[in-house]
Design an enzyme around this catalytic site. Structure first.
Site, PDB file in Angstrom:
ATOM      1  N   TRP A   1      -1.049 -20.631  19.330  1.00  0.00           N
ATOM      2  CA  TRP A   1      -0.345 -19.432  19.798  1.00  0.00           C
ATOM      3  C   TRP A   1      -1.109 -18.737  20.915  1.00  0.00           C
ATOM      4  O   TRP A   1      -0.521 -18.319  21.908  1.00  0.00           O
ATOM      5  CB  TRP A   1      -0.033 -18.488  18.637  1.00  0.00           C
ATOM      6  CG  TRP A   1       1.008 -19.102  17.741  1.00  0.00           C
ATOM      7  CD1 TRP A   1       0.835 -19.538  16.451  1.00  0.00           C
ATOM      8  CD2 TRP A   1       2.373 -19.397  18.081  1.00  0.00           C
ATOM      9  NE1 TRP A   1       2.001 -20.076  15.996  1.00  0.00           N
ATOM     10  CE2 TRP A   1       2.963 -20.002  16.945  1.00  0.00           C
ATOM     11  CE3 TRP A   1       3.151 -19.218  19.220  1.00  0.00           C
ATOM     12  CZ2 TRP A   1       4.296 -20.427  16.932  1.00  0.00           C
ATOM     13  CZ3 TRP A   1       4.487 -19.637  19.198  1.00  0.00           C
ATOM     14  CH2 TRP A   1       5.039 -20.229  18.065  1.00  0.00           C
TER      15      TRP A   1
ATOM     16  N   ASP B   1      -1.757 -10.411  19.183  1.00  0.00           N
ATOM     17  CA  ASP B   1      -0.557 -11.039  18.619  1.00  0.00           C
ATOM     18  C   ASP B   1      -0.813 -11.191  17.125  1.00  0.00           C
ATOM     19  O   ASP B   1      -1.574 -12.062  16.703  1.00  0.00           O
ATOM     20  CB  ASP B   1      -0.330 -12.402  19.281  1.00  0.00           C
ATOM     21  CG  ASP B   1       0.824 -13.179  18.633  1.00  0.00           C
ATOM     22  OD1 ASP B   1       1.445 -12.671  17.678  1.00  0.00           O
ATOM     23  OD2 ASP B   1       1.092 -14.307  19.105  1.00  0.00           O
TER      24      ASP B   1
ATOM     25  N   LYS C   1       8.074 -13.688  10.347  1.00  0.00           N
ATOM     26  CA  LYS C   1       7.030 -14.179   9.454  1.00  0.00           C
ATOM     27  C   LYS C   1       6.857 -13.209   8.283  1.00  0.00           C
ATOM     28  O   LYS C   1       7.036 -13.578   7.145  1.00  0.00           O
ATOM     29  CB  LYS C   1       5.699 -14.348  10.193  1.00  0.00           C
ATOM     30  CG  LYS C   1       5.785 -15.050  11.540  1.00  0.00           C
ATOM     31  CD  LYS C   1       6.146 -16.519  11.440  1.00  0.00           C
ATOM     32  CE  LYS C   1       6.593 -17.137  12.752  1.00  0.00           C
ATOM     33  NZ  LYS C   1       5.653 -17.085  13.860  1.00  0.00           N
TER      34      LYS C   1
HETATM   35  C1  LIG Z   1       5.821 -17.487  15.292  1.00  0.00           C
HETATM   36  C2  LIG Z   1       4.805 -16.941  16.198  1.00  0.00           C
HETATM   37  C3  LIG Z   1       5.104 -16.631  17.544  1.00  0.00           C
HETATM   38  C4  LIG Z   1       6.417 -17.018  18.194  1.00  0.00           C
HETATM   39  O1  LIG Z   1       7.385 -16.144  18.033  1.00  0.00           O
HETATM   40  P1  LIG Z   1       8.861 -16.409  18.625  1.00  0.00           P
HETATM   41  O2  LIG Z   1       9.620 -15.337  17.947  1.00  0.00           O
HETATM   42  O3  LIG Z   1       9.298 -17.784  18.263  1.00  0.00           O
HETATM   43  O4  LIG Z   1       8.788 -16.225  20.080  1.00  0.00           O
HETATM   44  C5  LIG Z   1       4.111 -16.062  18.307  1.00  0.00           C
HETATM   45  N1  LIG Z   1       2.873 -15.829  17.803  1.00  0.00           N
HETATM   46  C6  LIG Z   1       2.554 -16.134  16.541  1.00  0.00           C
HETATM   47  C7  LIG Z   1       1.182 -15.868  16.041  1.00  0.00           C
HETATM   48  C8  LIG Z   1       3.508 -16.698  15.700  1.00  0.00           C
HETATM   49  O5  LIG Z   1       3.197 -17.011  14.432  1.00  0.00           O
END
Ligand SMILES: *Cc1c(COP(=O)(O)O)cnc(C)c1O
Length: 374
Positions: free
Chosen positions: A108, A185, A209
């Site tokens: 990521w 993030d 998530k």
């Molecule tokens: C799932 C995830 C993303 C991606 O998110 P999208 O909604 O598919 O753009 C970004 N960062 C992390 C850490 C993730 O687990």
């Protein structure tokens, strides 16, 4: 409300399990929300019903994460990957050199870095990239980060969903002699631990998530970081415009916000973030102990102090048994355990909504499988 029937346990990495209570509440309110005669999906986002849902959700998440008043909470669209562009569009030119440093800890943060390079001078300050089985298996210690001077911000991913590495503490950039804001993030572990906001300039999280349905992205941004967007930044993604319009510059993902709000209420009833943290520790310890005490039958390669409490990748010592393991798991009501294709093996995601009984059930199955296929 009807008594819960036994649903299987869903270990998906995302979109992921939601609290059963929340799903039942949403089902009960589907046709008529609180006597309004409307489904939440059918409401004007500017009507008093939806505004009340929105304001409650914002208040609740602010309370759950103790978000200080000088941070705005934005409900945006575009997901985590959208923010990979939206953050540099808003923040990278805060200083004229437009320099941004990234700490690479897995897939990521790699994606974030790659996207940011389209907008600014984005470099890598540290990386845990390794060879073969040692790839992304420990967090690089902040004391070794090669941070440049004059950065617009520093980006980290605090929990790498695919590789299962997590920062137990978010770094304190000031103690490293860096006065740039930290961008985090935290998509895959938000609301599973408290956040020390004194270390954070901006945090974002896609909802699918640990919050709710895909489609809404939460952005927590410190006031002084708003208002620096590039002129090419789409208006709908300009934090200043989004903030000035209470996330309603354009139609927000109303139903996703409503479900997120029900999850926030569920979290509050369950004791909030402190209770979630204790439960995550209990669940993840049970699973890692089972792996570590299996005499090598199951293996997790992440350094113990960097192991994620949310996403637990593991391998069977004999990978020819993978399909049998997954098929047996499905029969036991244990779903979506297949590992990410870039890593292989298995992955159990055990977000807030995964009950302790789900993890007990998983480790029971793992022991039984190991005994039967020893
Ligand atoms: C799932 C995830 C993303 C991606 O998110 P999208 O909604 O598919 O753009 C970004 N960062 C992390 C850490 C993730 O687990």
């Amino acid at each position: 409300m009807t008594a819960p029937t036994a649903r299987p346990y869903n270990f998906s990495a995302g979109p992921a399990v939601l609290p059963e209570e929340v799903l039942r509440e949403a089902a009960a309110e589907m046709l008529d929300w609180h006597g309004s005669g409307m489904s939440v999906m059918e409401m004007s986002h500017r009507g008093r019903e939806f505004i009340s849902i929105y304001e409650q959700a914002e208040r609740d998440v602010r309370e759950l994460l103790a978000v200080p008043e000088h941070y705005r909470i934005l409900f945006m669209q575009g997901g985590g990957l959208g923010e990979n562009a939206i953050v540099p569009l808003n923040l990278s030119h805060r200083l004229p050199e437009a320099k941004v440093d990234f700490v690479i800890t897995g897939s990521w943060s790699q994606k974030s870095h790659k996207e940011a390079r389209r907008y600014c001078d984005a470099q890598i300050a540290a990386s845990n990239e390794g060879v073969g089985a040692a790839n992304h298996t420990a967090m690089p210690a902040p004391s070794g980060w090669q941070l440049r001077d004059g950065l617009s911000y520093v980006h980290i991913c605090s929990n790498e969903t695919i590789h299962g590495v997590e920062f137990a503490q978010w770094p304190d950039l000031q103690s490293l002699g860096c006065d740039a804001p930290l961008v985090v993030d935290c998509s895959s572990h938000i609301l599973s631990r408290p956040i020390d906001w004194s270390r954070v300039g901006l945090a974002f999280a896609g909802a699918q998530k640990n919050i709710g349905p895909a489609g809404v992205t939460l952005v927590f941004v410190r006031d002084d970081l708003i208002g620096h967007a590039l002129s090419v930044c789409p208006s709908a993604f300009d934090y200043q415009i989004v903030a000035a319009n209470q996330s309603m510059f354009n139609t927000p993902p109303t139903y996703a916000i409503y479900i997120a709000g029900l999850v926030f209420q569920w979290l509050k009833r369950g004791g909030g973030v402190a209770a979630m943290e204790a439960r995550s520790l209990e669940k993840s310890t049970l699973l890692y102990d089972t792996i570590d005490n299996s005499d090598g039958y199951y293996v997790n390669r992440v350094a113990p102090d960097c192991r994620s409490r949310m996403n637990v990748p593991f391998f069977l010592h004999d990978e020819s048994l993978n399909e049998a393991f997954l098929a047996g798991a499905r029969q036991h009501g244990l779903l979506q355990l297949k590992g990410h294709k870039s890593v292989g093996g298995m992955r159990a995601s055990i977000y807030n909504a995964m009950p302790l009984d789900g993890v007990r059930s998983l480790v029971g199955y793992m022991r039984e499988f190991a005994a039967r296929h020893g």
